[in-house]
Enzyme design. Structure first.
Site, PDB file in Angstrom:
ATOM      1  N   ASP A   1     -13.134  13.870  12.161  1.00 43.77           N
ATOM      2  CA  ASP A   1     -13.486  12.666  11.422  1.00 43.77           C
ATOM      3  C   ASP A   1     -14.970  12.413  11.647  1.00 43.77           C
ATOM      4  OD1 ASP A   1     -11.636  10.089  10.236  1.00 43.77           O
ATOM      5  OD2 ASP A   1     -13.732   9.657  10.735  1.00 43.77           O
TER       6      ASP A   1
ATOM      7  N   ARG B   1      -7.858  -3.571   5.072  1.00 40.56           N
ATOM      8  CA  ARG B   1      -8.546  -3.100   3.868  1.00 40.56           C
ATOM      9  C   ARG B   1      -7.685  -3.341   2.629  1.00 40.56           C
ATOM     10  NH1 ARG B   1      -9.471   2.960   5.378  1.00 40.56           N
ATOM     11  NH2 ARG B   1      -7.365   2.550   6.157  1.00 40.56           N
TER      12      ARG B   1
ATOM     13  N   VAL C   1      -3.177   8.223   7.738  1.00 40.14           N
ATOM     14  CA  VAL C   1      -2.431   9.374   7.230  1.00 40.14           C
ATOM     15  C   VAL C   1      -2.757  10.637   8.014  1.00 40.14           C
ATOM     16  CG1 VAL C   1      -2.100  10.890   5.242  1.00 40.14           C
ATOM     17  CG2 VAL C   1      -2.207   8.412   4.911  1.00 40.14           C
TER      18      VAL C   1
ATOM     19  N   THR D   1      -4.507  10.847  -2.656  1.00 38.98           N
ATOM     20  CA  THR D   1      -3.923  10.506  -3.944  1.00 38.98           C
ATOM     21  C   THR D   1      -5.000  10.504  -5.021  1.00 38.98           C
ATOM     22  OG1 THR D   1      -2.300   9.116  -2.861  1.00 38.98           O
ATOM     23  CG2 THR D   1      -2.596   8.787  -5.222  1.00 38.98           C
TER      24      THR D   1
ATOM     25  N   THR E   1      -8.714   7.383  -1.182  1.00 37.89           N
ATOM     26  CA  THR E   1      -9.261   7.418  -2.535  1.00 37.89           C
ATOM     27  C   THR E   1      -9.148   6.012  -3.123  1.00 37.89           C
ATOM     28  OG1 THR E   1      -7.100   8.343  -3.158  1.00 37.89           O
ATOM     29  CG2 THR E   1      -8.964   9.841  -3.142  1.00 37.89           C
TER      30      THR E   1
ATOM     31  N   CYS F   1      -2.449   2.180  -1.695  1.00 40.91           N
ATOM     32  CA  CYS F   1      -1.552   2.998  -2.517  1.00 40.91           C
ATOM     33  C   CYS F   1      -1.067   2.243  -3.745  1.00 40.91           C
ATOM     34  CB  CYS F   1      -0.364   3.475  -1.674  1.00 40.91           C
ATOM     35  SG  CYS F   1      -0.824   4.559  -0.314  1.00 40.91           S
TER      36      CYS F   1
END
Length: 438
Positions: free
Chosen positions: A40, A336, A22, A125, A90, A265
């Site tokens: 990062d 993942r 993202v 999120t 998240t 998501c």
């Protein structure tokens, strides 16, 4: 002069905190217009970006080579920017409760390097309230600054769809929000620099947080319905995709299909919403029911393959099974939270150790996360069953002759589980194949 005007003039910079699937495309998009620092804490990832390599395949190596993003793993460089965008994952814990450690960690790093006059926009999120109730106190504690006085905050949920080359940052309407009208204006103007589809100004940060978390919850529920239908129709001997094709001729039928629901998501966001609901004394009915169905689909696929082996009089324990595709979605290297691992693990319960092939996936990541070493298509031979688990473009093109060559020629039946229905079913019926799909 407003912060937006200072950014446009080159007097101030934008900083991205988190350069994954993202954050990196966002940084690249903004760098076409203004000065951008891409931070990062993963120094290896930064090295790859500096070398012109895009490990996410989101924008491609050529774009990374030519971008003006100032990539860094030095957190002190965040002090050079006044507009900060936090785009970290998240995830959820093993008990399906929210794991806020990445966003909390990012807030601590940013807080240590926050300067007066900054605006911080979170894209991760979360359930409604996290930005103001969790992130702001950390920013204040680490920086010694006061929110609303020394810095402002906003929230603009990410809508980037990994692997999707059509629905990109620039082409999806961006929800924006701010702690007050002035902040909302600044946030909206900054995002309008790159979002060609325009922005939607949410009435509050909590509204924006809620909007994001229900988008994927809605998809999750709809896919769960399709998965439940596939289980029912399978018992009836009816092909689910043929039913959906027929039903889809009605103008208002929703075009969802059954499948594995993984990733960061759709398979995660509903738990954020139900967690907050539980805190307020409400136990979700529909959302958690959908989650249970989708979480069990890997097990269901494995059990179905085992049943097909039995029906073909093939021994289950020690059966030779190949799984083609391992990522959480097609044409994306990310493994993942893939639900293909559930198929792998469930087959293991029956004494089957499948070989896994996925040329698109991040092999080192799969090895680190799951202990699985990928094989090549050359290793797929003398199989009893093949599971087409992911609809990668390179798997869609498999010919029947190639498929034939993967099986044990001594078997009377060939078990083929085409989970996403990417093959031409008619080629595999009325043959020695036992063809099955969700």
């Amino acid at each position: 002069m407003s912060l937006y005007e200072k950014i446009v003039s080159g007097e101030e910079k934008i900083a991205l905190v988190g350069l994954g699937y993202v954050g990196m495309p966002i940084a690249v998009a903004f760098a076409k217009k203004v000065k951008v620092i891409g931070y990062d804490l993963n120094s290896e990832k930064i090295r790859l970006y500096k070398d012109g390599i895009d490990p996410t395949n989101e924008v491609g190596n050529e774009v990374i080579k030519n971008t003006k993003v100032e990539f860094t793993s030095d957190e002190s460089r965040l002090r050079e920017a006044k507009f900060h965008i936090v785009a970290v994952p998240t995830p959820v814990n093993s008990d399906h409760t929210p794991d806020l450690s990445p966003v909390e960690g990012a807030s601590r790093i940013l807080g240590r390097n926050l300067t007066k006059g900054s605006i911080v926009v979170f894209e991760s999120t979360v359930y409604p309230g996290v930005t103001e109730d969790v992130c702001v106190p950390i920013l204040e504690a680490e920086s010694g600054l006061k929110c609303g006085v020394d810095f402002k905050i906003g929230y603009s949920p990410e809508r980037i769809n990994p692997g999707d080359k059509v629905h990109r940052l620039e082409t999806i309407t961006k929800i924006v929000s701010g702690m007050d009208a002035e902040t909302l204006d600044e946030v909206a103007h900054v995002y309008e620099l790159v979002v060609e589809a325009g922005v939607h100004r949410a009435e509050s940060i909590k509204v924006a947080e809620a909007a994001k978390v229900i988008e994927n919850s809605q998809r999750d529920i709809n896919i769960a319905f399709m998965n439940e239908l596939s289980i029912i129709f399978d018992k009836m001997g009816i092909d689910t995709l043929e039913v959906l094709k027929a039903a889809g001729t009605k103008w208002n039928f929703l075009n969802f299909r059954p499948g594995l629901v993984g990733g960061h998501c759709i398979g995660v966001d509903p738990y954020y919403l139900t967690y907050k609901a539980e805190q307020l004394g409400y136990h979700s009915q529909i959302i958690l029911s959908g989650r249970r169905i989708n979480d069990d689909m890997g097990k269901y696929v494995a059990e179905s393959v085992v049943k097909k082996l039995i029906s073909a009089d093939l021994p289950v324990k020690g059966a030779k099974v190949a799984i083609l595709g391992f990522t959480f979605k097609e044409n994306c290297p990310d493994t993942r939270n893939t639900k293909v691992i559930d198929i792998y693990n469930e087959l293991g319960e029956y004494g089957i150790v499948p070989i896994v092939v996925d040329d698109t996936a991040d092999a080192s990541e799969a090895k680190r996360l799951y202990g699985i070493e990928f094989k090549t298509m050359a290793d797929v031979k003398d199989m009893d069953a093949v599971i087409l688990a992911v609809a990668h473009d390179n798997l869609k093109g498999i010919s029947k002759d190639t498929m034939d060559s993967l099986y044990n020629p001594n078997n009377k039946s060939r078990i083929l589980a085409d989970i996403k229905g990417i093959l031409n079913k008619s080629e595999y019926t009325d043959t020695d194949y036992i063809y099955w799909r969700l």
